[in-house]
Design an enzyme around this catalytic site. Structure first.
Site, PDB file in Angstrom:
ATOM      1  N   CYS A 201       0.952  -0.994  -0.031  1.00 37.47           N
ATOM      2  CA  CYS A 201       0.081  -0.255   0.026  1.00 37.47           C
ATOM      3  C   CYS A 201       0.816   1.324   0.028  1.00 37.47           C
ATOM      4  CB  CYS A 201      -1.039   0.033   1.140  1.00 37.47           C
ATOM      5  SG  CYS A 201      -2.337   1.341   0.855  1.00 37.47           S
ATOM      6  N   CYS A 379      -5.681   2.146  -4.945  1.00 36.71           N
ATOM      7  CA  CYS A 379      -5.173   2.704  -3.606  1.00 36.71           C
ATOM      8  C   CYS A 379      -6.137   4.096  -3.345  1.00 36.71           C
ATOM      9  CB  CYS A 379      -3.740   3.413  -3.956  1.00 36.71           C
ATOM     10  SG  CYS A 379      -3.054   4.138  -2.383  1.00 36.71           S
TER      11      CYS A 379
END
Length: 450
Positions: A201, A379
């Protein structure tokens, strides 16, 4: 490429195997799956290494394919975490407990849960070794071992977390320290870091920065905060469309970005952070901080380093379109432990799981895989307590957006998707093997044109 149907005996590998996680967890009685410290059998048709997002979702899919009694998952941890929620936990918007469930509750019923850790892989003999010299053979192997955090590669950590004013959203042990440091901030530098390694991430290191800035505006402390984003990268984000949007936000909110800066030491007793200038070898900078958020260096699990299934760095070496191993046709990889050239996110794993399901189905029939993974990843860039830019893109760092709107704009709807809808989808669809990413939704939303 055909599947391998014969399992040979596995001879003992050389000594000096590595451990993935410290400490054997106690057995959980939660759920109706089979749980054991040692495997009930020494052979499974499908063996899954890792009980994280990729491992659980694929074991659910494999259960439907070959039957629960023929599937086993090797995972030592008694708790399963939905880690994307930790951004909001660190920002005080969610409670840590809401991100956790007993591993037994997410393990597919009837699937063998082997509560151990893998210590070595021998794909030439179709077997793996577990703790206490336990050998398990398989017909098909799915490697889903995730990524390892290396706080210890920063001098002064992890012991520095015992001091106040420092936190990290990447660990269950330190994410609540982020919220404490955020609340206790008085005046000075607030520094947020991005390491010189691959990370999971990649948007998370700056998400907490935007939440912190919003919190200090709300509490009247913003004028006393000098917010700095020290990143080892040369850009704010890898996809230009979203990078341009983020740079506008950074400018509006008066945030300083220092590129090519890598955190190498934390002097927590003095509240000092030391950064190396990656463009000037040997040159370091020392910054005083009132708050420090650390994104740790990361890398492949140690058991994969120098493993026959891995590339020269230690990532599982798979075909980027089919997720089948490049050398061993009955071995497959998914998620953060692979060398797939895309961002390591739960959204990527969802898309990969759908492709891998199709790949394994064809391999089991001695047919060549045809379904191709396009590198889709997502994301949700949290830019405030009710704002998100939903970044979605492919292998070529080109936007691959689900909705027929400009997703580079901050939206309240996307925040609620991140905070409320995605956790529901995770627990109730992805982990159960029913969610393979938003491609069908995207096709519908774009009238089949995308």
């Amino acid at each position: 490429m055909s599947a391998i149907g014969v399992v040979s005996s596995c001879s003992r590998l050389r000594p000096g195997v590595w451990l993935l996680k410290p400490g054997m967890q106690k057995m959980s009685s939660f759920g109706l799956h089979t749980a054991a410290r040692c495997a009930a059998k020494d052979y499974y048709e499908v063996l899954v290494l890792g009980g994280g997002t990729g491992g659980i979702s694929m074991s659910a899919r494999m259960k439907r394919k070959v039957g629960a009694e023929n599937v086993a998952v090797v995972e030592p941890s008694k708790t399963h975490y939905y880690q994307p929620l930790w951004t909001l936990v660190g920002g005080g918007a969610k409670q840590l407990a809401t991100s956790a469930r007993p591993t037994g509750s997410v393990m597919p019923k009837g699937v063998e849960w082997i509560k151990s850790r893998v210590t070595a892989l021998d794909p030439d003999k179709n077997c793996v070794w577990l703790e206490n010299d336990i050998k398990i053979s398989y017909k098909y192997l799915i490697i889903a071992l995730g990524i390892s955090l290396h706080y210890e590669k920063i001098k002064g950590l992890p012991e520095g977390f015992h001091h106040p004013k420092i936190g990290s959203n990447y660990s269950v042990h330190t994410v609540e320290k982020t919220w404490k440091a955020l609340q206790d901030f008085k005046e000075g530098n607030a520094i947020f870091t991005f390491p010189n390694t691959p990370v999971k991430c990649a948007g998370a290191p700056q998400k907490i920065m935007y939440l912190s800035e919003a919190y200090w505006r709300k509490t009247g402390k913003r004028s006393k905060a000098n917010i700095m984003f020290n990143t080892s990268l040369g850009v704010i984000f890898g996809v230009k469309k979203y990078a341009d949007a983020l740079l506008e936000i950074i400018k509006e909110r008066n945030i300083a970005v220092n590129y090519r800066r890598n955190l190498v030491e934390v002097r927590a007793d003095k509240q000092e952070a030391v950064f190396e200038n990656l463009d000037k070898p040997g040159v370091t900078e020392v910054h005083q901080y009132e708050m420090l958020h650390v994104t740790p260096p990361m890398g492949p699990p140690e058991v994969l380093i120098n493993s026959p299934v891995s590339d020269e760095i230690g990532w599982v070496d798979v075909d980027k379109e089919t997720l089948q191993h490049k050398k061993y046709p009955n071995v497959f990889g998914i998620g953060d432990c692979t060398n797939l050239p895309t961002s390591k996110t739960a959204a990527a794993i969802a898309a990969q799981s759908g492709v891998l399901d199709k790949t394994i189905s064809l391999v089991m029939k001695n047919q060549l895989p045809t379904k191709k993974y396009d590198g889709y990843t997502s994301c949700p860039l949290v830019t405030g307590y009710n704002k998100v830019i939903l970044a979605e893109f492919d292998y070529n760092a080109q936007p691959l957006e689900t909705f027929p709107i400009d997703q580079s704009k901050e939206r309240v709807t996307m925040y609620h998707m991140k905070a409320d809808m995605m956790p529901f989808l995770y627990w109730n669809a992805l982990l159960k093997g029913y969610w393979g990413g938003p491609a069908p939704v995207r096709k519908l939303m774009h009238l089949g044109l995308k």
